[in-house]
Motif scaffolding. Sequence first.
Motif, PDB file in Angstrom:
ATOM      1  N   MET A  88      24.136   0.045  18.718  1.00 18.10           N
ATOM      2  CA  MET A  88      25.444   0.124  17.970  1.00 18.10           C
ATOM      3  C   MET A  88      25.514   1.223  17.005  1.00 18.10           C
ATOM      4  N   LYS A  89      26.519   1.908  16.949  1.00 13.96           N
ATOM      5  CA  LYS A  89      26.628   3.107  16.143  1.00 13.96           C
ATOM      6  C   LYS A  89      26.935   2.380  14.661  1.00 13.96           C
ATOM      7  N   GLN A  90      26.540   3.190  13.698  1.00 11.58           N
ATOM      8  CA  GLN A  90      26.899   2.835  12.381  1.00 11.58           C
ATOM      9  C   GLN A  90      28.417   2.699  12.126  1.00 11.58           C
ATOM     10  N   LEU A  91      28.758   1.891  11.559  1.00 17.92           N
ATOM     11  CA  LEU A  91      30.447   1.681  11.278  1.00 17.92           C
ATOM     12  C   LEU A  91      30.469   2.443   9.759  1.00 17.92           C
ATOM     13  N   LYS A  92      31.624   3.252   9.691  1.00 17.04           N
ATOM     14  CA  LYS A  92      31.803   4.173   8.461  1.00 17.04           C
ATOM     15  C   LYS A  92      32.953   3.947   7.563  1.00 17.04           C
ATOM     16  N   THR A  93      34.049   3.487   8.562  1.00 14.19           N
ATOM     17  CA  THR A  93      35.249   3.433   7.620  1.00 14.19           C
ATOM     18  C   THR A  93      35.678   2.005   7.555  1.00 14.19           C
ATOM     19  N   ILE A  94      36.590   1.467   6.612  1.00 14.45           N
ATOM     20  CA  ILE A  94      36.989   0.328   6.657  1.00 14.45           C
ATOM     21  C   ILE A  94      37.727  -0.285   7.932  1.00 14.45           C
ATOM     22  N   ASP A  95      38.534   0.568   8.485  1.00 16.53           N
ATOM     23  CA  ASP A  95      39.039   0.307   9.724  1.00 16.53           C
ATOM     24  C   ASP A  95      38.220  -0.286  10.648  1.00 16.53           C
ATOM     25  N   GLU A  96      36.968   0.724  10.876  1.00 19.99           N
ATOM     26  CA  GLU A  96      36.158   0.439  11.912  1.00 19.99           C
ATOM     27  C   GLU A  96      35.250  -0.809  11.793  1.00 19.99           C
ATOM     28  N   ILE A  97      35.023  -1.320  10.508  1.00 16.33           N
ATOM     29  CA  ILE A  97      34.399  -2.564  10.049  1.00 16.33           C
ATOM     30  C   ILE A  97      35.443  -3.553  10.469  1.00 16.33           C
ATOM     31  N   LYS A  98      36.529  -3.797  10.124  1.00 17.09           N
ATOM     32  CA  LYS A  98      37.585  -4.443  10.320  1.00 17.09           C
ATOM     33  C   LYS A  98      37.659  -4.746  12.131  1.00 17.09           C
ATOM     34  N   ASP A  99      37.790  -3.715  12.526  1.00 15.18           N
ATOM     35  CA  ASP A  99      38.011  -3.613  14.054  1.00 15.18           C
ATOM     36  C   ASP A  99      36.747  -4.258  14.889  1.00 15.18           C
ATOM     37  N   TYR A 100      35.515  -4.142  14.297  1.00 15.85           N
ATOM     38  CA  TYR A 100      34.199  -4.499  14.884  1.00 15.85           C
ATOM     39  C   TYR A 100      34.202  -5.994  14.703  1.00 15.85           C
ATOM     40  N   TYR A 101      34.723  -6.705  13.749  1.00 14.94           N
ATOM     41  CA  TYR A 101      34.535  -7.993  13.529  1.00 14.94           C
ATOM     42  C   TYR A 101      35.743  -8.800  13.961  1.00 14.94           C
ATOM     43  N   THR A 102      36.393  -8.251  14.672  1.00  8.57           N
ATOM     44  CA  THR A 102      37.577  -9.188  15.407  1.00  8.57           C
ATOM     45  C   THR A 102      37.605  -9.014  16.663  1.00  8.57           C
ATOM     46  N   LYS A 103      36.201  -8.365  17.211  1.00  9.87           N
ATOM     47  CA  LYS A 103      35.920  -8.575  18.599  1.00  9.87           C
ATOM     48  C   LYS A 103      35.301  -9.889  18.958  1.00  9.87           C
ATOM     49  N   GLU A 104      35.862 -10.359  20.252  1.00 16.33           N
ATOM     50  CA  GLU A 104      35.487 -11.672  20.741  1.00 16.33           C
ATOM     51  C   GLU A 104      33.868 -11.942  20.869  1.00 16.33           C
ATOM     52  N   ASP A 105      33.310 -10.729  21.340  1.00 17.95           N
ATOM     53  CA  ASP A 105      32.080 -10.900  21.780  1.00 17.95           C
ATOM     54  C   ASP A 105      31.161 -10.732  20.465  1.00 17.95           C
ATOM     55  N   VAL A 106      31.603 -10.129  19.444  1.00 15.19           N
ATOM     56  CA  VAL A 106      30.922 -10.258  18.046  1.00 15.19           C
ATOM     57  C   VAL A 106      31.092 -11.287  17.714  1.00 15.19           C
ATOM     58  N   THR A 107      32.268 -11.875  17.425  1.00 13.40           N
ATOM     59  CA  THR A 107      32.284 -13.178  16.626  1.00 13.40           C
ATOM     60  C   THR A 107      31.649 -14.402  17.472  1.00 13.40           C
ATOM     61  N   ILE A 108      31.812 -14.544  18.649  1.00 14.34           N
ATOM     62  CA  ILE A 108      31.399 -15.594  19.538  1.00 14.34           C
ATOM     63  C   ILE A 108      29.631 -15.619  19.195  1.00 14.34           C
ATOM     64  N   ASN A 109      28.823 -14.445  19.187  1.00 16.46           N
ATOM     65  CA  ASN A 109      27.794 -14.516  19.139  1.00 16.46           C
ATOM     66  C   ASN A 109      26.951 -14.372  17.906  1.00 16.46           C
ATOM     67  N   TYR A 110      28.306 -14.290  16.808  1.00 18.22           N
ATOM     68  CA  TYR A 110      27.467 -13.851  15.448  1.00 18.22           C
ATOM     69  C   TYR A 110      26.617 -14.555  14.792  1.00 18.22           C
ATOM     70  N   GLU A 111      26.322 -15.964  14.722  1.00 20.22           N
ATOM     71  CA  GLU A 111      25.317 -16.725  14.234  1.00 20.22           C
ATOM     72  C   GLU A 111      24.275 -16.731  15.293  1.00 20.22           C
ATOM     73  N   SER A 112      24.339 -16.672  16.612  1.00 27.08           N
ATOM     74  CA  SER A 112      23.158 -16.876  17.231  1.00 27.08           C
ATOM     75  C   SER A 112      22.455 -15.541  17.331  1.00 27.08           C
ATOM     76  N   LYS A 113      22.893 -14.570  17.382  1.00 27.88           N
ATOM     77  CA  LYS A 113      22.263 -13.168  17.270  1.00 27.88           C
ATOM     78  C   LYS A 113      21.522 -12.908  15.857  1.00 27.88           C
ATOM     79  N   ARG A 114      22.060 -13.528  14.668  1.00 28.98           N
ATOM     80  CA  ARG A 114      21.533 -13.173  13.420  1.00 28.98           C
ATOM     81  C   ARG A 114      20.818 -14.157  12.622  1.00 28.98           C
ATOM     82  N   PHE A 115      21.008 -15.509  12.997  1.00 28.49           N
ATOM     83  CA  PHE A 115      20.737 -16.482  12.037  1.00 28.49           C
ATOM     84  C   PHE A 115      19.888 -17.595  12.521  1.00 28.49           C
TER      85      PHE A 115
END
Length: 152
Positions: free
Chosen positions: A1-28
């Motif tokens: 994954m590329k480093q997110l640099k702008t506020i819009d990139e960060i907002k965009d990333y965390y609205t993606k369904e594949d990121v949100t669905i797997n957020y807890e299982s991938k990290r915690f």
Amino acid sequence: MKQLKTIDEIKDYYTKEDVTINYESKRFISGVGELMHKNHIKIVNKFVNKVKKEKILEIAPGPARITAKIKVKEGFAIENSDNMLNLARNKHLKNWKFIKGDAFDLTFNKKFNLIYTFRFIRHFKLEQRKELYYQIRNKLNINGYFIFDAPN
């Protein structure tokens, strides 16, 4: 994954369904992430008890991984991502209101005894963090607490 640099990139990333669905299982679920998650809950609960479980705000709760473990009389959680909000709301947490909003623009008319956020502020450059701190300070009661992580 590329480093997110702008506020819009960060907002965009965390609205993606594949990121949100797997957020807890991938990290915690295991290892350092699980340990960190348990420590976050322990720390927040310590301060929640200090403020008598009243007037608490979580910024960027994601799918409510911490929120679900915090017992409050009145809690608010502000999140930008609709997908994360849906996951959080599906946990049916009593005494918590999940609000669609932007941490850079905390416009609601409430002050809090405790504000906390994890894995959020780290994404931003110094000038952006200063703006977040300004927004948070304006919503924090005198003698209130602000808890956040700062990776080294």
